[in-house]
Design a protein around this motif. Sequence first.
Motif, short mmCIF file in Angstrom:
data_model
loop_
_atom_site.label_atom_id
_atom_site.label_comp_id
_atom_site.label_asym_id
_atom_site.label_seq_id
_atom_site.Cartn_x
_atom_site.Cartn_y
_atom_site.Cartn_z
N GLU A 107 -2.48 79.67 46.29
CA GLU A 107 -2.91 81.06 46.09
C GLU A 107 -2.17 82.03 47.01
O GLU A 107 -1.91 83.17 46.64
CB GLU A 107 -4.42 81.18 46.31
N THR A 108 -1.81 81.59 48.21
CA THR A 108 -1.13 82.48 49.16
C THR A 108 0.31 82.79 48.74
O THR A 108 0.93 83.69 49.29
CB THR A 108 -1.11 81.86 50.57
N VAL A 110 1.17 83.67 45.61
CA VAL A 110 1.17 84.46 44.37
C VAL A 110 2.00 85.74 44.47
O VAL A 110 2.87 86.00 43.63
CB VAL A 110 -0.27 84.78 43.93
#
Length: 197
Positions: A107-108, A110
């Motif tokens: 997620e980091t 993205v």
Amino acid sequence: MRSKLERSLIVLPALTVVMAAAMTSAAAAAPLSDRSSVAGEAGTSVGDPAPTACDNPVRTWYEIAGSSPAIHMKWPGTSFKDGPGGTMVVKVETGGKLKIEGTAGFETEVSGVVAAAKAKVDVTLGVEVSITVGHEYRHDISRNKYGHTVYGAWGRKVTWRKYTTSADRCGKRLVRTATFTIPGKEGVGWRYWETSS
């Protein structure tokens, strides 16, 4: 007439000058390897190669290694089938955000991946697109065929790589690689196809 003592005093300085000149010319005529050792005695080593040094800035960045043709990302609750034949009439009943899809735990990554994909693949790609209620769709189905439709956004599946500057600051080091499916902000709509059953 000069005494023996006076003559000795005059000869000594002259000898000192001659010896100093001889040492200087010998050092100048010596081969490079000999001069290196002479210079080394003074604290510097002329013969040692200078170490390689790079001054690339320390940074982290993303590169897009590949991308698919446009693919349709489905919005949940909007898959419909009707037929055989007739007319299909469907509608979006729930709204929300259709978001980027990818490997869990990344997620980091993205925002960095999307920025790289916008620059290299398609400027309309984004982290998410809005889905609003009320989009109605009507389509005639071919005789003896079944019609299928689904609502969503067209996007791209991209393979990305994350790099950082190498420890010696001369190159790059691969940190990780994965794939994301990224929605396009200008490609929201219905996808329709037909089958025999």
